[in-house]
Design a protein around this motif. Sequence first.
Motif, PDB file in Angstrom:
ATOM      1  N   ASP A  58       0.891  -1.209   0.062  1.00  0.00           N
ATOM      2  CA  ASP A  58       0.010   0.097   0.166  1.00  0.00           C
ATOM      3  C   ASP A  58       0.929   1.450   0.171  1.00  0.00           C
ATOM      4  OD1 ASP A  58      -2.825   1.246   0.334  1.00  0.00           O
ATOM      5  OD2 ASP A  58      -1.519   2.144   1.987  1.00  0.00           O
ATOM      6  N   LYS A  59       0.718   2.156  -1.073  1.00  0.00           N
ATOM      7  CA  LYS A  59       1.458   3.405  -1.116  1.00  0.00           C
ATOM      8  C   LYS A  59       1.297   4.253   0.004  1.00  0.00           C
ATOM      9  CE  LYS A  59       2.786   2.735  -5.394  1.00  0.00           C
ATOM     10  NZ  LYS A  59       4.279   2.912  -5.932  1.00  0.00           N
ATOM     11  N   GLN A  60       0.210   4.248   0.631  1.00  0.00           N
ATOM     12  CA  GLN A  60       0.081   5.197   1.957  1.00  0.00           C
ATOM     13  C   GLN A  60       0.935   4.440   3.004  1.00  0.00           C
ATOM     14  OE1 GLN A  60      -1.793   8.272   2.009  1.00  0.00           O
ATOM     15  NE2 GLN A  60      -0.635   8.309   3.940  1.00  0.00           N
ATOM     16  N   ASP A  61       1.043   3.343   3.193  1.00  0.00           N
ATOM     17  CA  ASP A  61       1.666   2.693   4.070  1.00  0.00           C
ATOM     18  C   ASP A  61       3.256   2.992   3.945  1.00  0.00           C
ATOM     19  OD1 ASP A  61      -0.502   1.965   5.733  1.00  0.00           O
ATOM     20  OD2 ASP A  61      -0.411  -0.181   4.807  1.00  0.00           O
ATOM     21  N   LEU A  62       3.582   2.892   2.807  1.00  0.00           N
ATOM     22  CA  LEU A  62       5.121   3.105   2.613  1.00  0.00           C
ATOM     23  C   LEU A  62       5.457   4.457   2.466  1.00  0.00           C
ATOM     24  CD1 LEU A  62       4.993   0.920  -0.736  1.00  0.00           C
ATOM     25  CD2 LEU A  62       6.254   0.223   1.148  1.00  0.00           C
ATOM     26  N   LEU A  63       4.532   5.339   2.208  1.00  0.00           N
ATOM     27  CA  LEU A  63       4.933   6.806   2.363  1.00  0.00           C
ATOM     28  C   LEU A  63       4.774   7.040   3.956  1.00  0.00           C
ATOM     29  CD1 LEU A  63       5.549   9.621   1.106  1.00  0.00           C
ATOM     30  CD2 LEU A  63       2.924   9.708   1.062  1.00  0.00           C
ATOM     31  N   SER A  64       3.907   6.652   4.875  1.00  0.00           N
ATOM     32  CA  SER A  64       4.144   6.593   6.285  1.00  0.00           C
ATOM     33  C   SER A  64       5.200   6.270   6.941  1.00  0.00           C
ATOM     34  CB  SER A  64       2.886   6.100   6.875  1.00  0.00           C
ATOM     35  OG  SER A  64       1.546   6.744   6.555  1.00  0.00           O
ATOM     36  N   MET A  65       5.730   5.153   6.265  1.00  0.00           N
ATOM     37  CA  MET A  65       6.988   4.359   7.117  1.00  0.00           C
ATOM     38  C   MET A  65       8.214   5.321   6.657  1.00  0.00           C
ATOM     39  SD  MET A  65       6.164   0.595   6.171  1.00  0.00           S
ATOM     40  CE  MET A  65       7.817  -0.154   6.347  1.00  0.00           C
TER      41      MET A  65
END
Length: 96
Positions: A49-56
Amino acid sequence: MGEISIKITISDRIYPLKVNMEEEEIVRRAAKMINERIKEYQENYAVRDKQDLLSMAVLHYATGVLKAENKVQAQDTAVADKVGELDSLLTDFFSK
């Protein structure tokens, strides 16, 4: 100097920005670092998930900023302590 319009891509999304000319290189490098971190997480973890990757990635860089701030604060405190010691030594020296 003046502002310029640039387009930055982060996680396959384009963001139009207005930045000072002096900051353009820094902003582009920051976007590149974020994209590289996202790619690293994507390759090494089962996160898609792009949002999870960005959050990380944001958490990684925010943690780095806070560590740097703490280090600078500790160094400032150490310098202030040394200045206080020198002031005390000079005061003692000149009062004799």
